[in-house]
Structures are given as structure tokens and as C-alpha cells.
Scaffold this motif. Sequence first.
Motif, short mmCIF file in Angstrom:
data_model
loop_
_atom_site.label_atom_id
_atom_site.label_comp_id
_atom_site.label_asym_id
_atom_site.label_seq_id
_atom_site.Cartn_x
_atom_site.Cartn_y
_atom_site.Cartn_z
N THR A 1 -73.90 93.23 -10.36
CA THR A 1 -74.17 91.82 -10.57
C THR A 1 -75.56 91.58 -11.17
N LYS A 2 -76.43 92.57 -11.00
CA LYS A 2 -77.79 92.37 -11.54
C LYS A 2 -77.83 92.59 -13.05
N LEU A 3 -76.81 93.28 -13.58
CA LEU A 3 -76.80 93.54 -15.01
C LEU A 3 -76.21 92.34 -15.75
N PRO A 4 -76.65 92.10 -16.97
CA PRO A 4 -76.18 90.90 -17.67
C PRO A 4 -74.68 90.94 -17.94
N HIS A 5 -74.14 92.12 -18.33
CA HIS A 5 -72.73 92.18 -18.68
C HIS A 5 -72.09 93.41 -18.07
N HIS A 6 -70.80 93.33 -17.86
CA HIS A 6 -70.02 94.52 -17.53
C HIS A 6 -68.69 94.39 -18.26
N ARG B 1 -73.46 103.58 -20.85
CA ARG B 1 -74.38 102.46 -21.04
C ARG B 1 -74.23 101.52 -19.86
N GLU B 2 -75.31 100.91 -19.44
CA GLU B 2 -75.25 100.19 -18.16
C GLU B 2 -74.44 98.91 -18.25
N ASP B 3 -74.05 98.49 -19.45
CA ASP B 3 -73.12 97.36 -19.51
C ASP B 3 -71.67 97.84 -19.50
N GLY B 4 -71.46 99.13 -19.17
CA GLY B 4 -70.11 99.61 -18.91
C GLY B 4 -69.53 100.53 -19.94
N LEU B 5 -70.15 100.63 -21.13
CA LEU B 5 -69.56 101.43 -22.19
C LEU B 5 -69.89 102.91 -22.02
N VAL B 6 -68.90 103.77 -22.23
CA VAL B 6 -69.13 105.21 -22.28
C VAL B 6 -69.13 105.62 -23.75
N ASP C 1 -66.26 89.95 -19.94
CA ASP C 1 -67.37 90.32 -19.07
C ASP C 1 -66.96 90.09 -17.62
N LEU C 2 -66.90 91.16 -16.86
CA LEU C 2 -66.49 91.04 -15.46
C LEU C 2 -67.57 90.37 -14.62
N ASN C 3 -68.81 90.40 -15.09
CA ASN C 3 -69.89 89.77 -14.33
C ASN C 3 -69.86 88.25 -14.44
N ASP C 4 -69.13 87.76 -15.43
CA ASP C 4 -69.02 86.32 -15.60
C ASP C 4 -67.77 85.83 -14.88
N PRO C 5 -67.90 85.07 -13.78
CA PRO C 5 -66.70 84.68 -13.02
C PRO C 5 -65.78 83.75 -13.78
N SER D 1 -65.03 84.17 -17.03
CA SER D 1 -64.42 84.82 -18.19
C SER D 1 -62.92 85.01 -17.95
N GLU D 2 -62.18 85.20 -19.05
CA GLU D 2 -60.73 85.31 -18.93
C GLU D 2 -60.34 86.54 -18.13
N VAL D 3 -61.09 87.67 -18.33
CA VAL D 3 -60.75 88.88 -17.57
C VAL D 3 -60.96 88.67 -16.08
N SER D 4 -62.04 87.98 -15.71
CA SER D 4 -62.30 87.75 -14.28
C SER D 4 -61.19 86.90 -13.68
N ARG D 5 -60.79 85.88 -14.44
CA ARG D 5 -59.75 85.00 -13.90
C ARG D 5 -58.41 85.74 -13.80
N LEU D 6 -58.10 86.56 -14.79
CA LEU D 6 -56.86 87.32 -14.75
C LEU D 6 -56.84 88.29 -13.57
N ILE D 7 -57.97 88.99 -13.39
CA ILE D 7 -58.03 89.98 -12.31
C ILE D 7 -57.96 89.29 -10.96
#
Lengths: 350, 416
Positions: free
Chosen positions: A105-110, A201-206, A268-272, A274-280
Motif C-alpha cells: 500500500t505504500k507503493l504508488p502502483h501495483h 520492479r516494485e510496482d509489480g513488473l518482472v 492498479d491494485l493499490n487503487d481501490p 480501479s476496475e481490477v480492484s472492483r472485479l477482484i
Amino acid sequence: MARRHILRQMAIAAISFSAAETLLQSAARAKSLTVLAAARRKQWTGENAAVMQYYRTKPKWASWTVPQLNVRDGWSEPSGWMSKIENSRKVPYIHDNFNRLLPVTKLPHHWVMVIDLRRCIGCQACVVSCKSENNVPVGVYRTWVQVVETGAMEPDAQGTVVTDRGTFTPNVKRFSLPRLCNHCDAPPCVEVCPVKATFKREDGLVLIDYPKCLGCGYCINACPYDARFFNPIQQTADKCTFCVQRLDRGLLPACVTSCVGRARIFGDLNDPNSEVSRLIARYPTTHLKTTMGTKPQVFYIDLDGVVAEDGADAFNTLYPYAVGTNTEEYDDLTGKVLLQTPMGKERGTR
Amino acid sequence: MLHGSLIQSGLENVYWGVMIVTYPYISGLVAGSFVVSSLSHVFHQKLFDDLAPLAVLVSFALLLAAPLTVLGDARQPINFWELLTRGHWPYSPIAFFILIWMAYIVLMLFELYFAFRAQNVRHWVQSQGHSRLRRFLTLGSRDASLAGEKRDKRILMILSAMGILMAFLFHGYIGFIFGSTKARPLWATPLMPVLFIVSAMVSGIALMWVVYVLVMRFSHRPVHRALADGLLRYLVLFVLLDLYMDAVDFLTSAIPAYTQGPTSQGFQRILMTGPNSGIYFGLQLGVGLGVPLIGWIIPQIRRSLAGGALMSLAVLIGVFAMRWDVVIAGQEQSKISSNLVTVQIPWTGFDSVQTVIGVFAVAFVVFMVLAWAFPWQSWNQIPAMEHREEREGQILSQSAQGTNSTITTKGGHVLS
């Protein structure tokens, strides 16, 4: 005695020739690769007259063994596809101790992807757009859609499928399964890299730092999802990047943009909100091979548990464009295997 | 046209080819032959004193050739420098390679120096100071005395004891490369390092038997049968241990009730009924373990030189098959497809049979150079000056006083 002598001479000659041949080959290869490595390092930092001259005279990548690939196709030039891994926002990255990612949650994006299998129609548009966007060579894929079939043909006297070996009734289910790198939060591929060429990468990318890659293949073997492959042109490991060159400029990955049924959703999973957060939050989701403990960041909605966990033997793969040409399943498609039955596969020719 | 592992033509491929089969094989030979040398150096088995210098040379030659296999399989071998400058240890098992290998090289250099120092000095003295090679190999030491030789042996004992640990580390970590790969069900077993070390001992002893007999044949010297038979005894001992480890591996990977689903499925589909069943049952178990054990039971085979050669060569073939069954068979199990991955090994080119022969040829050439440079021959050893005086004194006293006499030599040794 004379024959023995000649035989000994021949053996010595063969061994010496083989040793000399191997050393010469290694030397020649090392020399060409030294020049290339130097050129690549300069290319990494910026364009350079000497590098340009090198590529003008020798438009070669390490694909020296594949003459038909030895052409100017965007790989060899200094501004080629090798330099497309970008980090323009200087996001920090790590190579191990992935527990550091826990306070996400401390990171800007995931960045994560949700794949809604209810909406996938198996059109393969994402595969084509990925190849087009990332210049993925022929024969390898950064993302691919398996058209899989679970269940089996069951023996039935009244069955509709009549073969030499009996009569069967199909009790099967068929669906499409888009696959790509899961950008795991505990990626074994990153942990095993001996030279820290790949990183999380700390925003989630490998991602992979291609000029540093040894091409040892350890990460490819260590990935449970077979998401990595040897790029046949640049001769390094390669994989899906979530289209980092687009992402860093505020665009969606190519496969997401081109998905006709909106089966792929990126966000972005850190953004509640966002469409992905709502779907999940709204739908039950699962991952592929959760038992591997890799914490994958590609979420599937309506994924068959047989395919998610059991993998290999639990299903059939249909259609050749999603099948490796050097697997036995390719033999299946070319008619060497007859049917999938509860007893196993029955081999035969059609 | 066979591309081998260079051209990856499908979704799934066998990424590590025959060079990575050779890699644990060669490093196993390194570890095994080193342990043979330590039979004399550490465990003071006088029987193997003549073999120890030869074993050190073989071990060192193979150690120098071992990284060629990994480099030969890497797609960008010139980036090997990254291992030194930005190695990812202790997280990546492969990153340990460069550390352990370099430490082992240093240890072997010390071992080579102390194993041959006294002989080099004496040969240099015998050549009346003309042999520049001997002078260089002594690195300035001029101590040819018996006391110096004994000090060398003490140092050698410590070095070899460290070397055994190093050999186990060197080979055990290669087992760990496979054992730690959880994505491959057939590899991911904690037994892997132990399996590798045991088969390394087996193959190293077999190799030393073959090398010893061949060297004696080519030098036109009689084979010391007690030595060869002693080696065979150790060989059979370790073959029994290997059989035990293989049985444990079989029970914990092949039986569906005792293991994970993918592991037993893969084992049964690839090794028991599939494409590798012939290599597994025929070569790894039948030739590699069955032939030496049956040969040991039959006295005619056990006692003849040809029988010993048969047993040793069978073990060498069987251990190579074991490496094949780990490296190749493990990758034949698909991760995401619905069947096995097929594999083709080319005859020439990248990652081919030719490169394997080339690596062994390099090791052979290095061994020949080492054998030329170092005085390893048991018939070429010059005893210490004290020993010569002792012998002369003994002869003199025997002729003067009869056989039951006791004299004290200059070195303070009592002879009776």
C-alpha cells in the motif's frame, strides 16, 4: 602391429582435431561476442558512431548460427528492440527478499491483470497484437491462448463417436485459456538468476535487463508457467513485460487494448476504485498453480480448477497455433494419437 | 535438420541439453577422483600411495574443463564476467559456481604444489640444476629432506580433508541447482545433492581404475593388482550405496502413494514407460549398477583385468545415463502442455555430441600436459637422501654384522 599403430595415430588425430575444433569455435564465437557485448553496452548508454559503424558493416546479432535471421529487422540496430525495457520513472527494483514487497500500500502502483474467462472467445487477437507490439520472433510467444478441453471420451454403446476401438460419448468441456507471465510477487525466476539480470520492479513488473543476461536458461526452467523462453534472435531469456514501454507512457498493454471481449483487464491494485480492484472484490478469482507459492499477479475469473492446479495431464490442448511443435501433443494433432479415454491416451493413426 | 536446444521451436522445449548432462558428469569425476587421492593423503591407505598423484592430476584436468560445459550451453557465454562483478549469491545456486570453482582451483594448486614439491626439488637436483621446469615447479623451495617431505604430507592431509569438503560442496551444489527448481517435479527433491555426490564417488573411482590401468599399459609397466582390486572393492561399496540411494529415490518419486501427483506421473510417464525407460532401466540401473554387482559376485570377472575394465566402463556409462535421466528427463515433463516434450540432440554444432567430445578432449590434453610436467610415476620417485643413506648403511651393516642388527641413521630413525 602396424594396424594397431595406425589406429592409435588415427585416434590421436581425431582427438586432437576435435579439441582444436572446439577451441577454435569457442575462440571465434568469443571474439564476435566480445565485440557485440562492447557494442551492446555502448548501445545501452546511447548511440555511438563506432557502434553504428559496427552494425553497418556487420548487421549481426548473436543469431550467427541462423543465417536466415541475420538481417536488419529492428534487432540489430542501436535503437532496436533490445533497448525497449524502460524505467523512465526510476521505479526501484529488487532481486531477492520479496517480502519487502509486503507493504504494497505504500507503493504508488501495483500493476495486475484480471482475465475474465467468461468473456474470452479465443480469437487470439491478443497474441497477434503482442507479437506486433513487441516484435516477438516467429515460433515463440510472450502471451498465447490455449484452447483446452477437459473431461474425456467415455465408452458408450449408444455413443455418437464411432471408431475402430469402440463407441464413445464425449463428456468434455472446451474453453480458452490466455496465458502470459504472471509477474509473481515471489518470482522463482528472479531469485535464481545468477547475475541479477532479471528483477522485480516494485510496482509489480518482472523484467529482464537483456544485455546482462548470460543465457544460462535457469530462469526458464524455474518458471512454473513456462512464461519465459529463449529469444531465438537476441539469444537471451525473454518474456512478457506487461508492455512496459507503453505502461511508462500511460498506455495499456497491447493485449488489453486489442481484446475484443474485454476479457483482459489491466490496472492498479493499490487503487481501490480501479476496475481490477472492483472485479477482484466482486468475483471469486484464482491463479494458476497457487501451490507453487509464487503469488501470481494475474487473476483469473471462472478458471477451471483442473487446469489451474493439475495442468499437464488433466486436459487436451486443441488447435496448433497454441501448441509446441516439439511436444507429443503436436503428434496428437497430426493424428498419431487417437482419443483421450479414461484409461489414458490411445495411440494410433487416424 | 537437427537444431538441438539452440532453436526453440515450440512453447515448451528442453532448454538444457547434452552439455548440461556433461557438466554434473565431469564435476562428479572431479569430486570422485579427488576422493581417490585422499584415500592416501587423508586416510593413510598405503595401498593407494602410488595412485594419489595421478588422481590429483586427473581431478585438476577435469576441474579445468568443467566450466567449458556450462559456457558451452550458455547463449551469451561472454557475459560470464557478470558472475564475478554482479553475482547473485547467496540467492542463486548457479552464482555459487564461480566462487566454489575458484576456491577449488586455488586449493588444487596448493595440493599440486605440496604433492610434488619434494620430488620436483630432487629431480631438479638430479638434473644438476638444468631442468627449468622442475625449478619453476618448486617455486624456489630447495628443501629435499625427509623432514620436509613429512611436513608436506601433514599439509597435504589438511588440504585434502578440506578438499573432500570442497568436492562435496562443488558437486552437492550442482545437485542443489536441480533440487531447488520447484517448477520441475522430477528435479525438486532434497535427495538430489546426495544422489549426485554418491554417483560422483562411483564414477570417480571407476575413472581412476580405467586411467590407472591404461597409464600402466601405455607405460609398459605391470599393473599393481592389489591396488586395482582395492579400487574395485571401493567401487562396489559405493555402487551398493548408489543402489540404496536409487531405491530411496524410486520410492519417493515413482510410487503415487508416497509422493506428489506430478512427480509420480512424470516419473512413470517418462522414466518407467516413456521415452527414457530404456536409459533408466537399461543403462542407469542395468549397466551402471547391475553389471558391477554381478561382476563382483562372479570370481572370474572380479579377478580378471578385463572384468575390472568391464565393471568400471559399465559404471561410467551408467553414471552418464543417470545424469541424462535427471537433466533431460526432468525437462521432458511439460509444465503447461498436455503431453511430453520431445528432445533431439544434434551431432555437430551448438550443444551437440561434438562439443561433448571436444570438452573431454580438452580435459585429455590438459591431463597429458600435467602428466608431462609433474613426476607422478611411482617408478620415477627419488627417495630422500636420508633414505638412501639408510639403505646403504643397512646394506653395509648387514654385510658386516649379519641380519639381526639395529642401527641408528643420521635422521634418528631406528632400523631393525
